[in-house]
Design a protein around this motif. Structure first.
Motif, PDB file in Angstrom:
ATOM      1  N   LEU A  32     -41.995  36.519  54.567  1.00  0.00           N
ATOM      2  CA  LEU A  32     -41.345  35.386  53.847  1.00  0.00           C
ATOM      3  C   LEU A  32     -42.214  34.128  53.659  1.00  0.00           C
ATOM      4  CD1 LEU A  32     -38.876  34.203  52.323  1.00  0.00           C
ATOM      5  CD2 LEU A  32     -37.833  33.864  54.699  1.00  0.00           C
ATOM      6  N   ARG A  33     -42.875  33.743  55.017  1.00  0.00           N
ATOM      7  CA  ARG A  33     -43.634  32.472  55.076  1.00  0.00           C
ATOM      8  C   ARG A  33     -44.895  32.619  54.038  1.00  0.00           C
ATOM      9  NH1 ARG A  33     -43.689  28.976  60.237  1.00  0.00           N
ATOM     10  NH2 ARG A  33     -41.429  28.285  60.148  1.00  0.00           N
ATOM     11  N   ARG A  34     -45.363  34.021  53.949  1.00  0.00           N
ATOM     12  CA  ARG A  34     -46.534  34.023  53.217  1.00  0.00           C
ATOM     13  C   ARG A  34     -46.198  33.997  51.883  1.00  0.00           C
ATOM     14  NH1 ARG A  34     -48.660  37.985  57.097  1.00  0.00           N
ATOM     15  NH2 ARG A  34     -47.160  39.499  56.438  1.00  0.00           N
ATOM     16  N   ASN A  35     -44.970  34.335  51.353  1.00  0.00           N
ATOM     17  CA  ASN A  35     -44.351  34.306  50.069  1.00  0.00           C
ATOM     18  C   ASN A  35     -44.415  32.630  49.686  1.00  0.00           C
ATOM     19  OD1 ASN A  35     -41.993  33.983  47.941  1.00  0.00           O
ATOM     20  ND2 ASN A  35     -43.169  35.847  47.573  1.00  0.00           N
ATOM     21  N   LEU A  36     -43.772  31.984  50.746  1.00  0.00           N
ATOM     22  CA  LEU A  36     -43.417  30.590  50.433  1.00  0.00           C
ATOM     23  C   LEU A  36     -44.827  29.946  50.264  1.00  0.00           C
ATOM     24  CD1 LEU A  36     -40.696  29.862  52.991  1.00  0.00           C
ATOM     25  CD2 LEU A  36     -40.475  30.228  50.444  1.00  0.00           C
ATOM     26  N   ASP A  37     -45.803  30.328  51.101  1.00  0.00           N
ATOM     27  CA  ASP A  37     -47.155  29.707  51.083  1.00  0.00           C
ATOM     28  C   ASP A  37     -47.870  29.939  49.798  1.00  0.00           C
ATOM     29  OD1 ASP A  37     -47.155  28.539  53.383  1.00  0.00           O
ATOM     30  OD2 ASP A  37     -48.066  30.308  54.568  1.00  0.00           O
ATOM     31  N   MET A  38     -47.804  31.086  49.037  1.00  0.00           N
ATOM     32  CA  MET A  38     -48.426  31.449  47.768  1.00  0.00           C
ATOM     33  C   MET A  38     -47.820  30.699  46.787  1.00  0.00           C
ATOM     34  SD  MET A  38     -47.645  35.396  47.361  1.00  0.00           S
ATOM     35  CE  MET A  38     -48.458  36.044  48.745  1.00  0.00           C
ATOM     36  N   ASN A  39     -46.381  30.458  46.824  1.00  0.00           N
ATOM     37  CA  ASN A  39     -45.847  29.623  45.819  1.00  0.00           C
ATOM     38  C   ASN A  39     -45.639  28.353  45.949  1.00  0.00           C
ATOM     39  OD1 ASN A  39     -44.501  31.609  43.614  1.00  0.00           O
ATOM     40  ND2 ASN A  39     -44.289  32.930  45.746  1.00  0.00           N
ATOM     41  N   CYS A  40     -46.337  27.593  47.269  1.00  0.00           N
ATOM     42  CA  CYS A  40     -46.502  26.232  47.454  1.00  0.00           C
ATOM     43  C   CYS A  40     -44.993  25.667  47.661  1.00  0.00           C
ATOM     44  CB  CYS A  40     -47.147  25.554  46.559  1.00  0.00           C
ATOM     45  SG  CYS A  40     -48.908  26.058  46.310  1.00  0.00           S
ATOM     46  N   VAL A  41     -44.283  26.445  48.487  1.00  0.00           N
ATOM     47  CA  VAL A  41     -42.924  26.023  48.913  1.00  0.00           C
ATOM     48  C   VAL A  41     -42.811  25.660  50.102  1.00  0.00           C
ATOM     49  CG1 VAL A  41     -40.348  26.749  49.006  1.00  0.00           C
ATOM     50  CG2 VAL A  41     -41.646  27.657  46.930  1.00  0.00           C
ATOM     51  N   PRO A  42     -42.491  24.526  50.447  1.00  0.00           N
ATOM     52  CA  PRO A  42     -42.485  24.073  52.008  1.00  0.00           C
ATOM     53  C   PRO A  42     -41.226  24.896  52.857  1.00  0.00           C
ATOM     54  CG  PRO A  42     -41.411  22.246  50.750  1.00  0.00           C
ATOM     55  CD  PRO A  42     -42.155  23.391  49.823  1.00  0.00           C
ATOM     56  N   TYR A  43     -41.741  25.073  54.027  1.00  0.00           N
ATOM     57  CA  TYR A  43     -41.116  25.957  54.919  1.00  0.00           C
ATOM     58  C   TYR A  43     -39.554  25.488  54.970  1.00  0.00           C
ATOM     59  CZ  TYR A  43     -45.389  28.395  56.434  1.00  0.00           C
ATOM     60  OH  TYR A  43     -46.647  29.046  56.609  1.00  0.00           O
ATOM     61  N   SER A  44     -39.708  24.178  55.158  1.00  0.00           N
ATOM     62  CA  SER A  44     -38.314  23.403  55.328  1.00  0.00           C
ATOM     63  C   SER A  44     -37.389  23.523  54.171  1.00  0.00           C
ATOM     64  CB  SER A  44     -38.589  22.103  55.491  1.00  0.00           C
ATOM     65  OG  SER A  44     -39.210  21.466  54.352  1.00  0.00           O
ATOM     66  N   ILE A  45     -37.501  24.176  53.039  1.00  0.00           N
ATOM     67  CA  ILE A  45     -36.489  24.596  52.091  1.00  0.00           C
ATOM     68  C   ILE A  45     -35.478  25.409  52.515  1.00  0.00           C
ATOM     69  CG2 ILE A  45     -37.560  26.613  51.244  1.00  0.00           C
ATOM     70  CD1 ILE A  45     -36.926  26.183  48.401  1.00  0.00           C
ATOM     71  N   ASP A  46     -35.366  26.025  53.526  1.00  0.00           N
ATOM     72  CA  ASP A  46     -34.603  26.719  54.123  1.00  0.00           C
ATOM     73  C   ASP A  46     -33.329  26.264  54.839  1.00  0.00           C
ATOM     74  OD1 ASP A  46     -35.282  26.063  56.574  1.00  0.00           O
ATOM     75  OD2 ASP A  46     -35.871  28.100  57.401  1.00  0.00           O
ATOM     76  N   ASN A  47     -33.454  24.582  54.826  1.00  0.00           N
ATOM     77  CA  ASN A  47     -32.589  23.901  55.290  1.00  0.00           C
ATOM     78  C   ASN A  47     -32.099  22.638  54.500  1.00  0.00           C
ATOM     79  OD1 ASN A  47     -30.667  23.346  57.754  1.00  0.00           O
ATOM     80  ND2 ASN A  47     -32.040  21.695  58.318  1.00  0.00           N
ATOM     81  N   MET A  48     -32.259  23.078  53.099  1.00  0.00           N
ATOM     82  CA  MET A  48     -32.489  21.894  52.298  1.00  0.00           C
ATOM     83  C   MET A  48     -31.152  21.785  51.427  1.00  0.00           C
ATOM     84  SD  MET A  48     -36.430  20.922  50.851  1.00  0.00           S
ATOM     85  CE  MET A  48     -37.378  20.285  51.823  1.00  0.00           C
ATOM     86  N   SER A  49     -30.607  20.573  51.066  1.00  0.00           N
ATOM     87  CA  SER A  49     -29.422  20.516  50.198  1.00  0.00           C
ATOM     88  C   SER A  49     -29.980  19.498  49.603  1.00  0.00           C
ATOM     89  CB  SER A  49     -28.122  20.107  50.807  1.00  0.00           C
ATOM     90  OG  SER A  49     -27.799  21.223  51.801  1.00  0.00           O
ATOM     91  N   VAL A  50     -28.980  18.830  48.314  1.00  0.00           N
ATOM     92  CA  VAL A  50     -29.236  18.036  47.164  1.00  0.00           C
ATOM     93  C   VAL A  50     -29.917  16.824  47.824  1.00  0.00           C
ATOM     94  CG1 VAL A  50     -27.061  16.956  47.005  1.00  0.00           C
ATOM     95  CG2 VAL A  50     -28.502  16.842  45.078  1.00  0.00           C
ATOM     96  N   GLN A  51     -29.411  16.303  48.954  1.00  0.00           N
ATOM     97  CA  GLN A  51     -30.153  15.101  49.313  1.00  0.00           C
ATOM     98  C   GLN A  51     -31.569  15.120  49.710  1.00  0.00           C
ATOM     99  OE1 GLN A  51     -27.668  16.998  50.691  1.00  0.00           O
ATOM    100  NE2 GLN A  51     -27.674  16.830  53.115  1.00  0.00           N
TER     101      GLN A  51
END
Length: 594
Positions: A551-570
């Protein structure tokens, strides 16, 4: 200085000039696109005595021949070709080349009793009250035609019919206006005059002038060269047009130029489908080391830039050099290797390159480096890097001709590696990568060149789509996959964000539709909770990714921060800021790997 003269000429005089070659109407400069009804309407206007507008001709400069004598320049028709061609078709009965490049005749019929014109058809041919072809009447014996008509139609008013016949055969005695541009005008001035005179505001490009110049030349086979340019561009888009050329233009089909493009008959690649403007620009710039097409027009006229005279030897050499450039462009090996290089940079689809001029100059660079005997490995790297440099800096999005002219002169005068290094130091500095590029990624335009470069970087790295285990970004682009929102659009709309906010390219990723459906309108925190739970239970429904490492490798290649898994609109604005910087870093690493 008077830049032009305005004269009225008899139509028969203008047609005589066409027949003698005094006025050059390039055979396929612009195919005859009028339908028969427009030709009919033109004849009716002339019959009624209505004005039919002006044509514009530019007299070629007189050229000094090898023996010191002067060759009188022809008039090149630069506006009004459709009207003049219509007159040659209807009045002289000549063939025209239609938009499908077929030689056809357009026959206009005349009804002398009702005094109306119509395009000849089968019903008219059966109706004896019609003259089926006005060309036969205008160029024939009036008394014989009248006698034949009265024999077939004994009850008509003979005086009325004779008057109608008389008006018809006098159409060639009507006048047409001609604006004749001075031979010593430069191309820019001619362009400006054309635009100002033309009431429709049609912009005649310098490429159009160049094509007119090429097509009207028979002495150095310019007309054949013009066909090669036109046919290549047509075949690149429609390979099945090959059979049409064989059937309808057997003379050209027997030339070496046609032999050199036969490979296109089975070519389906659409990454770089040039228009004639692109082909002529690449051929010219790569062989003449100049970027301004106005120079090409002058050189094909035989202009000596130092003495400001016109010499036949310069015209001859210029046509020969342009022919070399065209042959280099259409060469199968050159063309396919160039496409291969572009694809090797990740640009696998025309959707990823918005600027045709970026491709044009990349091809120029490829041809030039080959001419300079640069080694193949270096050529590939230089072309890839210059292509991406051009996109990132928007180099050819403004005054493309000026940059073409400047760049080709630099490349011709010193080692390309040196010039590239200089441009990178000046325009791709630390400030560009760390500040300018992330700011440029702050946009909602999905076709942004910066986002397209990011996608090319993903293709080159063989990255997988967002949350995909096996399906790559390359697969998704090639097979019409979709770009979706990492923070789902409906979720952001529901939380009060408008279109410009939720449609940010830092919120875009190529994602399988089935994954997007499972994500739905949940916040990232919600759908990642679902993913994590399913990974723990090995009940993989949202994604096939089964481990946190994958999952982390997939986030890396898509340039998505790991912290997205705890993100909401704010967290949305912080997410966008972080992802833009990650995307910029990926583009940087990609660029320097090329």
């Amino acid at each position: 200085m008077q830049k032009y003269s305005v004269n009225q000429y008899l139509i028969e005089t203008v047609l005589a000039w066409v027949k003698s070659g005094e006025i050059a109407i390039p055979e396929i400069q612009r195919p005859f696109v009028w339908d028969g009804s427009k030709v009919r309407d033109l004849m009716d206007s002339l019959y009624q005595g209505y004005p039919v507008g002006y044509v514009i001709a530019w007299k070629n400069p007189n050229v000094k021949l090898k023996d010191g004598t002067l060759s009188e320049g022809k008039k090149v028709l630069i506006d009004g070709q459709q009207r003049i061609t219509a007159l040659t078709a209807a009045i002289l009965g000549q063939y025209v080349v239609n938009k499908n490049y077929k030689r056809v005749k357009i026959k206009i019929a005349f009804h002398p009793i009702e005094e109306k014109f119509e395009v000849q058809n089968s019903a008219i041919l059966k109706d004896k009250t019609w003259l089926p072809d006005i060309a036969e009447a205008i160029n024939g014996d009036l008394f014989e035609i009248a006698d034949n008509y009265f024999e077939l139609n004994p009850d008509v008013d003979k005086k009325q019919v004779r008057n109608a016949f008389s008006t018809l055969i006098n159409i060639p005695k009507k006048q047409i206006g001609m604006i004749e541009l001075a031979p010593d005008l430069d191309i820019e001035t001619v362009t400006e005059i054309f635009i100002r005179i033309n009431s429709k505001g049609v912009v005649l490009s310098q490429a159009d002038f160049a094509m007119s110049k090429i097509a009207s030349n028979t002495e150095y086979n310019g007309n054949e060269l013009r066909k090669a340019i036109d046919y290549f561009c047509h075949l690149a888009i429609a390979p099945d047009y090959y059979r049409h050329i064989i059937d309808n233009d057997p003379i050209f089909a027997g030339t070496d130029l046609f032999q050199k493009m036969q490979w296109l008959k089975s070519e389906t690649e659409d990454l770089y489908d040039p228009e004639y403007t692109d082909l002529i620009r690449v051929a010219f710039t790569s062989k003449f080391n100049r970027g301004k097409l106005s120079d090409l027009v002058s050189l094909l006229s035989g202009r000596n830039f130092e003495t400001r005279t016109y010499e036949a030897s310069i015209a001859e050499n210029s046509f020969a050099l342009l022919r070399e450039g065209v042959l280099n462009f259409i060469n199968e090996t050159n063309y396919k290797r160039f496409i291969m290089i572009v694809k090797s940079a990740g640009f696998i689809s025309p959707k990823l390159i918005r600027s045709q001029n970026v491709l044009n100059f990349a091809y120029i660079l490829y041809l030039k480096l080959r001419e300079q005997s640069e080694n193949a490995v270096s050529i590939e790297s230089y072309v890839r890097r210059w292509l991406v440099y051009s996109i990132l800096t928007g180099r050819y999005s403004g005054s493309a001709e000026s940059y073409f002219d400047y760049d080709i002169k630099q490349i011709s005068e010193r080692p390309f590696a040196e010039y590239l290094k200089e441009k990178e130091a000046g325009e791709l500095s630390e400030a560009f990568w760390n500040s300018s590029l992330p700011q440029s990624l702050d946009t909602s335009v999905a076709s942004s060149p910066y986002f397209l470069v990011f996608l090319a970087a993903q293709v080159k790295a063989n990255d997988k789509g967002f949350l995909s285990k096996d399906i790559s970004v390359c697969d998704l682009i090639t097979h019409k996959g979709d770009i979706h929102h990492l923070f789902p659009k409906e979720y952001l709309k529901k939380n009060g964000l408008d279109r410009g906010k939720y449609n940010q390219i830092a919120n875009y990723a190529f994602m399988q539709s089935e994954i997007n459906i499972k994500v739905g309108s949940k916040s990232p925190k919600e759908y990642f909770e679902l993913i994590n739970t399913q990974m723990e239970e090995q009940n993989l429904q949202v994604t096939g990714i089964s481990t946190k490492e994958d999952l982390r490798r997939n986030l890396d290649m898509n340039c998505v921060p790991y912290s997205i898994d705890n993100m909401s609109v704010q967290h949305y604005q912080d997410f966008l800021y972080a992802r833009r910087r990650m995307m910029a870093n990926k583009i940087r690493e990609y660029y320097f790997s090329l």
